[in-house]
Design a protein around this motif. Structure first.
Motif, PDB file in Angstrom:
ATOM      1  N   ALA A 371      29.598  47.618  37.450  1.00 12.11           N
ATOM      2  CA  ALA A 371      29.220  46.083  38.266  1.00 12.11           C
ATOM      3  C   ALA A 371      28.933  45.057  37.356  1.00 12.11           C
ATOM      4  CB  ALA A 371      27.625  46.865  38.740  1.00 12.11           C
ATOM      5  N   VAL A 372      29.191  44.906  36.092  1.00 14.23           N
ATOM      6  CA  VAL A 372      29.381  43.853  35.159  1.00 14.23           C
ATOM      7  C   VAL A 372      30.386  42.992  35.105  1.00 14.23           C
ATOM      8  CG1 VAL A 372      28.525  43.193  32.643  1.00 14.23           C
ATOM      9  CG2 VAL A 372      27.642  45.499  33.735  1.00 14.23           C
ATOM     10  N   ARG A 373      30.122  41.603  35.283  1.00 18.03           N
ATOM     11  CA  ARG A 373      31.306  40.813  35.391  1.00 18.03           C
ATOM     12  C   ARG A 373      31.632  40.496  33.514  1.00 18.03           C
ATOM     13  NH1 ARG A 373      31.887  38.497  40.245  1.00 18.03           N
ATOM     14  NH2 ARG A 373      29.925  38.743  41.620  1.00 18.03           N
ATOM     15  N   SER A 374      32.817  40.832  33.582  1.00 17.80           N
ATOM     16  CA  SER A 374      33.543  40.784  31.995  1.00 17.80           C
ATOM     17  C   SER A 374      32.525  41.492  31.007  1.00 17.80           C
ATOM     18  CB  SER A 374      33.532  39.336  31.664  1.00 17.80           C
ATOM     19  OG  SER A 374      34.583  38.581  32.585  1.00 17.80           O
ATOM     20  N   PRO A 375      32.681  42.645  31.082  1.00 22.23           N
ATOM     21  CA  PRO A 375      31.620  43.403  30.171  1.00 22.23           C
ATOM     22  C   PRO A 375      32.498  43.809  28.864  1.00 22.23           C
ATOM     23  CG  PRO A 375      32.823  44.934  31.704  1.00 22.23           C
ATOM     24  CD  PRO A 375      33.291  43.506  32.302  1.00 22.23           C
ATOM     25  N   SER A 376      31.583  43.744  27.670  1.00 20.43           N
ATOM     26  CA  SER A 376      32.208  44.042  26.354  1.00 20.43           C
ATOM     27  C   SER A 376      31.480  45.375  26.056  1.00 20.43           C
ATOM     28  CB  SER A 376      31.929  42.828  25.364  1.00 20.43           C
ATOM     29  OG  SER A 376      32.910  41.947  25.727  1.00 20.43           O
ATOM     30  N   PHE A 377      32.078  46.092  25.118  1.00 22.35           N
ATOM     31  CA  PHE A 377      31.354  47.671  25.201  1.00 22.35           C
ATOM     32  C   PHE A 377      31.184  47.880  23.473  1.00 22.35           C
ATOM     33  CE2 PHE A 377      33.257  47.664  28.915  1.00 22.35           C
ATOM     34  CZ  PHE A 377      32.506  48.303  29.906  1.00 22.35           C
ATOM     35  N   GLU A 378      31.237  46.798  22.813  1.00 24.27           N
ATOM     36  CA  GLU A 378      30.749  47.011  21.244  1.00 24.27           C
ATOM     37  C   GLU A 378      30.467  45.571  20.594  1.00 24.27           C
ATOM     38  OE1 GLU A 378      31.049  47.743  17.294  1.00 24.27           O
ATOM     39  OE2 GLU A 378      32.356  46.560  18.001  1.00 24.27           O
ATOM     40  N   GLN A 381      33.019  42.983  20.039  1.00 23.98           N
ATOM     41  CA  GLN A 381      34.062  42.615  21.019  1.00 23.98           C
ATOM     42  C   GLN A 381      33.388  41.539  21.660  1.00 23.98           C
ATOM     43  OE1 GLN A 381      34.336  46.141  23.460  1.00 23.98           O
ATOM     44  NE2 GLN A 381      35.792  47.368  22.300  1.00 23.98           N
ATOM     45  N   ALA A 382      34.388  40.665  22.419  1.00 25.65           N
ATOM     46  CA  ALA A 382      33.847  39.467  23.354  1.00 25.65           C
ATOM     47  C   ALA A 382      35.168  39.265  24.128  1.00 25.65           C
ATOM     48  CB  ALA A 382      33.565  38.260  22.274  1.00 25.65           C
ATOM     49  N   VAL A 383      35.094  38.838  25.268  1.00 25.59           N
ATOM     50  CA  VAL A 383      36.084  38.442  26.227  1.00 25.59           C
ATOM     51  C   VAL A 383      36.126  36.887  26.063  1.00 25.59           C
ATOM     52  CG1 VAL A 383      36.446  38.052  28.816  1.00 25.59           C
ATOM     53  CG2 VAL A 383      35.361  40.358  27.765  1.00 25.59           C
ATOM     54  N   PRO A 384      37.302  36.447  25.790  1.00 20.46           N
ATOM     55  CA  PRO A 384      37.847  35.128  25.538  1.00 20.46           C
ATOM     56  C   PRO A 384      37.390  34.244  26.725  1.00 20.46           C
ATOM     57  CG  PRO A 384      39.608  36.404  25.063  1.00 20.46           C
ATOM     58  CD  PRO A 384      38.641  37.420  25.660  1.00 20.46           C
ATOM     59  N   TYR A 385      37.101  33.194  26.695  1.00 22.70           N
ATOM     60  CA  TYR A 385      36.632  32.052  27.764  1.00 22.70           C
ATOM     61  C   TYR A 385      37.402  31.976  28.972  1.00 22.70           C
ATOM     62  CZ  TYR A 385      34.917  28.070  30.167  1.00 22.70           C
ATOM     63  OH  TYR A 385      34.340  27.005  31.290  1.00 22.70           O
ATOM     64  N   ASP A 386      38.600  31.814  28.582  1.00 27.81           N
ATOM     65  CA  ASP A 386      39.681  31.661  29.650  1.00 27.81           C
ATOM     66  C   ASP A 386      39.861  32.986  30.454  1.00 27.81           C
ATOM     67  OD1 ASP A 386      40.929  32.817  27.620  1.00 27.81           O
ATOM     68  OD2 ASP A 386      42.563  31.548  27.422  1.00 27.81           O
ATOM     69  N   ARG A 387      39.530  34.047  29.687  1.00 30.16           N
ATOM     70  CA  ARG A 387      39.762  35.324  30.607  1.00 30.16           C
ATOM     71  C   ARG A 387      38.613  35.877  31.233  1.00 30.16           C
ATOM     72  NH1 ARG A 387      42.793  39.317  26.970  1.00 30.16           N
ATOM     73  NH2 ARG A 387      42.241  38.044  25.278  1.00 30.16           N
ATOM     74  N   MET A 388      37.293  34.943  31.352  1.00 34.79           N
ATOM     75  CA  MET A 388      36.176  35.409  31.471  1.00 34.79           C
ATOM     76  C   MET A 388      35.675  35.296  33.110  1.00 34.79           C
ATOM     77  SD  MET A 388      32.306  34.368  29.772  1.00 34.79           S
ATOM     78  CE  MET A 388      33.085  34.391  28.177  1.00 34.79           C
ATOM     79  N   ASP A 389      35.017  36.212  33.950  1.00 36.06           N
ATOM     80  CA  ASP A 389      34.928  36.103  35.293  1.00 36.06           C
ATOM     81  C   ASP A 389      33.420  35.159  34.911  1.00 36.06           C
ATOM     82  OD1 ASP A 389      33.496  36.113  37.496  1.00 36.06           O
ATOM     83  OD2 ASP A 389      33.850  38.280  37.780  1.00 36.06           O
ATOM     84  N   GLY A 480      20.492  40.515  23.948  1.00 39.20           N
ATOM     85  CA  GLY A 480      20.847  39.900  24.901  1.00 39.20           C
ATOM     86  C   GLY A 480      22.277  39.517  24.596  1.00 39.20           C
ATOM     87  N   ARG A 481      23.459  40.629  24.287  1.00 38.40           N
ATOM     88  CA  ARG A 481      24.733  40.370  24.101  1.00 38.40           C
ATOM     89  C   ARG A 481      25.370  40.232  25.374  1.00 38.40           C
ATOM     90  NH1 ARG A 481      23.845  45.087  19.692  1.00 38.40           N
ATOM     91  NH2 ARG A 481      22.554  44.047  18.447  1.00 38.40           N
ATOM     92  N   ASP A 482      25.006  39.082  25.989  1.00 34.02           N
ATOM     93  CA  ASP A 482      25.609  38.770  27.279  1.00 34.02           C
ATOM     94  C   ASP A 482      27.250  38.019  27.124  1.00 34.02           C
ATOM     95  OD1 ASP A 482      23.386  40.191  28.253  1.00 34.02           O
ATOM     96  OD2 ASP A 482      22.613  37.967  28.540  1.00 34.02           O
ATOM     97  N   ARG A 483      27.410  37.467  28.156  1.00 35.15           N
ATOM     98  CA  ARG A 483      28.866  36.921  28.393  1.00 35.15           C
ATOM     99  C   ARG A 483      28.785  35.622  27.373  1.00 35.15           C
ATOM    100  NH1 ARG A 483      30.089  36.209  34.709  1.00 35.15           N
ATOM    101  NH2 ARG A 483      27.918  37.249  34.798  1.00 35.15           N
ATOM    102  N   PHE A 484      27.953  34.943  27.232  1.00 33.01           N
ATOM    103  CA  PHE A 484      27.988  33.804  26.330  1.00 33.01           C
ATOM    104  C   PHE A 484      28.158  34.203  24.836  1.00 33.01           C
ATOM    105  CE2 PHE A 484      23.381  34.563  25.990  1.00 33.01           C
ATOM    106  CZ  PHE A 484      23.239  34.135  24.749  1.00 33.01           C
ATOM    107  N   LEU A 504      22.846  31.911  31.377  1.00 26.96           N
ATOM    108  CA  LEU A 504      22.333  32.757  32.109  1.00 26.96           C
ATOM    109  C   LEU A 504      23.109  33.320  33.202  1.00 26.96           C
ATOM    110  CD1 LEU A 504      19.022  30.621  32.627  1.00 26.96           C
ATOM    111  CD2 LEU A 504      19.562  32.324  30.832  1.00 26.96           C
ATOM    112  N   LEU A 505      24.266  33.426  32.964  1.00 20.73           N
ATOM    113  CA  LEU A 505      25.045  34.138  34.019  1.00 20.73           C
ATOM    114  C   LEU A 505      24.820  35.766  34.107  1.00 20.73           C
ATOM    115  CD1 LEU A 505      28.961  32.913  33.278  1.00 20.73           C
ATOM    116  CD2 LEU A 505      27.293  31.949  34.920  1.00 20.73           C
TER     117      LEU A 505
END
Length: 785
Positions: A371-378, A381-389, A480-484, A504-505
């Motif tokens: 249910a999480v958009r562009s999750p990271s699990f450690e 880890q981080a999802v690059p901006y250009d590949r992020m939902d 708060g290790r969220d998408r940003f 605040l995504l």
């Protein structure tokens, strides 16, 4: 017939059906230990099992109550409720204890034994049949697996620990260690690890499996660890060992052999539905729930980038439910979690329950990572901006929301696992945690693992004696290790500056923390860590650890009281939008790497002019004041301010001091009281001139005589007057006559400064002390625990 008329008829018929449904007569079913599933389920002819009662309820309409008569019901498998057990609105079914009778739901087997002599105080019994031996209860008393070192309830970590658990000498002393378990703290005390011994790879090396129970992999602690399930370590009262190959149970001096119980299952009740076909309107009430298996070797699933891994289960598991409730139950020494809400849950409730001596957490809410958009699990880890939902909020509805944890007593938690909480919230929305009393726990009382998706209400809780075995944490903790968020700070700074819409995504709904009382003596009372964003924190009484805001955005902190502590802003972002106003602090702020002080930091009350001037030097608090807050009666826990207090001039508003924690009279009679602190005088740093610390007696350096006697360059420092034998100071090598000048790289002028610094760092396992001895400066590592 037009569409509006059709719609009116439909609505009318639905209303008539609903009224008819709610008016259906209530029905009762009875279950008793001496009943029979061939009976009708009446009071005179009760059923024997809950499964039979559940099956009978499926064919019934109206409100149904299933009464269990007094006694113990031994489950060999969980009772499972599926979508076929759902009830219509107004037709709930409640499984509850008959009034005035005690009902225990046990996941244990009763094991027949005949004790024989073995060696000394140890007796043995040959076990017939196949049983799991994970925990042992004799005469309702929980025993300890044979362990090294022996269990001692007075010892801080694990009830006993030793650095030499994996020493060659110890390993060589064990003939068949396979099946033993090693339990260890995380190297930085950020939770724990557990390992199963699979054998020896040599006379002095163990083969291990496990170590996946923490999401920040750094290896086990060098000191805080123990081993259990070894026959050679069966040397203390209330220890036991089971030798599986020979089916022999060994117990040291069994005091009462009339009833031997060993848990066989992990769950007692399971609610198994989905978002599409949920289990609806089933309630469990008034039971003692006991004797479930430990789950520490199943704690594997990472919770996004938090420090947690999780086992999705508990004595009660709810997965895919609506409006299901657990009320007035006593979770007594269950081996893992108490109640676990997994994935889709709406309108769930845990209320008026008592959780004590649990192996892991009391109540958990954990959604689906899908249910999480562009999750990271450690953490790294981080999802690059250009590949992020970049769409806000959740991707699906497969997560807990609109659930409530109300009026529960939780204490003695984390008896096996240490990365635990009274209430754990992850990948959830709009969870209310209200009027709970939580204490005696190795980590946080309430933990929010990440910003997905906020909206929680944390209010009127009483949380104390927390972070007892771990570190760098608080009575309330969040990440708060969220998408940003990015583990490399420079990249995160540039990403947040270039794309502030990311902030605040995930944390799209404000988390409110209000009207709570927190006390943490080994960390912060309120700890918002690593990017925690979108919080409104007000009307909280913080009794010892103060409040920390690490990197994050859009936090408003106002009208709080921080006794014997202050505000800890750490590594803030530019344009954070943070606000800190109208609070009472009793020490100077303690900023770390704060270059830009948010949206507003002002109208706060400081203890003295130096503390206020220090803040103004950083460009904050232009309108703040200093002075005595004039608390009403702090010795009795009343920290409202009296008329004439300078805090009132700043806009501070009194809030109630008698509404924290549980409300049930029965639970109140069982709860411990929060320890109230003695208020330190913030206006005179030398008001306290002598203290006891880590087993030593310390005093301020006093005058030229001390300076001359100890060869000091000035009149600053703390003299060690006496050191108790076997104390922490003695073990570190400190002696009477030493003069402490530095603690963890911070200068110490007097005992007040030493205690202030120690209050901030005492969660650490040890600290470095620099001191004068024989007119020369020396350094030592001093253990804090």
């Amino acid at each position: 017939m037009n569409e509006n008329f059709k719609r009116l008829i439909t609505i009318t018929l639905c209303a008539i059906c609903a009224a008819f449904a709610t008016s259906l007569p209530a029905a009762d079913i009875y279950v008793a230990p001496g009943g029979s599933d061939r009976n009708a389920g009446t009071k005179e002819k009760p059923l024997a099992t809950l499964e039979a009662a559940r099956n009978k309820v499926r064919s019934m309409s109206g409100t149904v109550t299933v009464f269990l008569r007094g006694g113990t019901y031994y489950f060999s498998k969980p009772v499972v409720f599926g979508p076929e057990d759902s009830r219509a609105a107004g037709q709930a079914v409640t499984y509850k204890a008959f009034p005035g009778e005690k009902v225990t739901i046990s996941g244990a087997a009763v094991v027949p034994v005949k004790w024989l002599e073995y060696k000394g105080n140890v007796k043995k019994a040959t076990i017939g049949g196949d049983y799991i031996f994970d925990q042992l209860f004799i005469g309702r008393k929980k025993l300890h697996m044979a362990r090294y070192p022996n269990f001692d309830p007075a010892v801080s970590h694990f009830g006993g620990y030793s650095a030499d658990v994996l020493s060659p000498a110890k390993i060589n002393s064990w003939k068949r260690p396979e099946g033993a378990f090693i339990h260890a703290m995380h190297k930085h005390e950020w939770g724990d690890y557990h390992y199963r011994v699979t054998g020896k790879t040599g006379d002095t090396t163990l083969a291990l499996e496990g170590g996946y129970q923490n999401n920040r992999q750094m290896g086990m602690h060098d000191k805080y660890r123990f081993i259990e399930n070894l026959l050679e370590e069966l040397d203390a009262p209330d220890e036991w060992y089971y030798d599986a190959p020979s089916r022999t149970l060994y117990v040291y001096a069994p005091a009462d052999a009339r009833e031997v119980l060993t848990p066989q299952i992990r769950h007692l009740f399971e609610f198994r539905g989905t978002a599409q076909k949920p289990v609806r309107n089933i309630h469990i009430e008034g039971f003692e729930l006991a004797h479930t298996l430990r789950t520490f070797m199943e704690t594997k699933e990472p919770l996004l980038r938090s420090d947690w891994t999780i086992y999705r289960g508990g004595a009660v598991l709810l997965d895919g439910t609506e409006n299901c409730a657990i009320r007035k139950c006593h979770f007594n020494a269950v081996g893992g979690n108490g109640v676990f809400f997994s994935n889709y849950n709406r309108g769930g409730e845990v209320s008026a329950c008592h959780f004590e001596e649990t192996g892991a957490s009391a109540v958990c809410f954990v959604g689906d990572p899908g249910a999480v958009r562009s999750p990271s699990f450690e953490y790294n880890q981080a999802v690059p901006y250009d590949r992020m939902d970049k769409a806000p909020g959740p991707k699906t509805d497969n997560y807990p929301a609109q659930c409530r944890v109300y009026d529960n007593l939780m204490h003695g938690l984390g008896r096996v696992e240490k990365q635990v909480a009274g209430v754990e919230i992850s990948m959830s929305m709009d969870i209310t945690v209200s009027h709970n009393t939580i204490y005696n726990i190795p980590r946080a009382g309430i933990n929010v693992s990440e910003g997905t998706w906020g909206g929680h209400l944390i209010e009127f809780n009483d949380v104390f004696d927390t972070v007892l075995e771990t570190g760098d944490h608080g009575s309330f903790n969040s990440w708060g290790r969220d998408r940003f968020w990015h583990p490399v700070r420079e990249r995160m700074d540039s990403l947040a500056a270039a794309h502030p819409e990311l902030i605040l995504l995930d944390a799209g709904r404000t988390i409110v923390i209000r009207n709570n009382r927190f006390r943490c003596d080994h960390g912060w009372d309120i700890d918002l860590d690593d990017g925690s964003s979108n919080y409104h924190i007000y009307n909280n009484l913080c009794l010892n650890g103060g409040l920390k805001l690490r990197e994050g955005f859009q936090r408003v902190v106002e009208n709080n009281i921080m006794v014997n502590n202050s505000f800890h802003p750490h590594v803030w972002f530019a344009k954070s939008g943070d606000v800190f106003r109208k609070n009472i602090v009793t020490k100077p702020y303690a900023p770390i790497r704060v270059n830009e002080w948010g949206k507003e930091v002002d109208y706060n009350l400081f203890p003295d002019q130096p503390a206020l001037e220090k803040a103004r030097h950083n460009g904050t608090d232009a309108h703040s004041l200093e002075g005595d807050p004039m608390f009403e009666d702090p010795a009795k826990g009343d920290y409202r301010v009296k008329p004439g207090s300078p805090a009132l001039k700043l806009g501070f508003v009194n809030f109630a001091m008698d509404e924290f924690g549980i409300v049930s009279i029965e639970l109140k009679s069982k709860a411990a009281k929060v320890p109230l602190p003695a208020i330190k005088n913030g206006t005179d740093s030398k008001a306290v001139s002598a203290i006891a610390w880590l087993g030593g007696q310390l005093r301020n350096v006093n005058g030229l005589g001390d300076r001359s006697a100890y060869g000091l360059p000035d009149e600053k420092g703390v003299v060690v007057e006496a050191v108790a034998e076997n104390s922490l100071l003695a073990r570190a090598g400190m002696k009477p006559g030493d003069v402490i000048r530095v603690l963890n790289h911070r200068d110490i002028a007097n005992v007040a400064e030493l205690t202030d610094i120690f209050q901030e760092i005492n969660w650490m396992g040890e600290g470095e002390v620099a001191f004068f001895r024989n007119q020369a400066l020396h350094k030592l590592k001093v253990p804090f625990k």
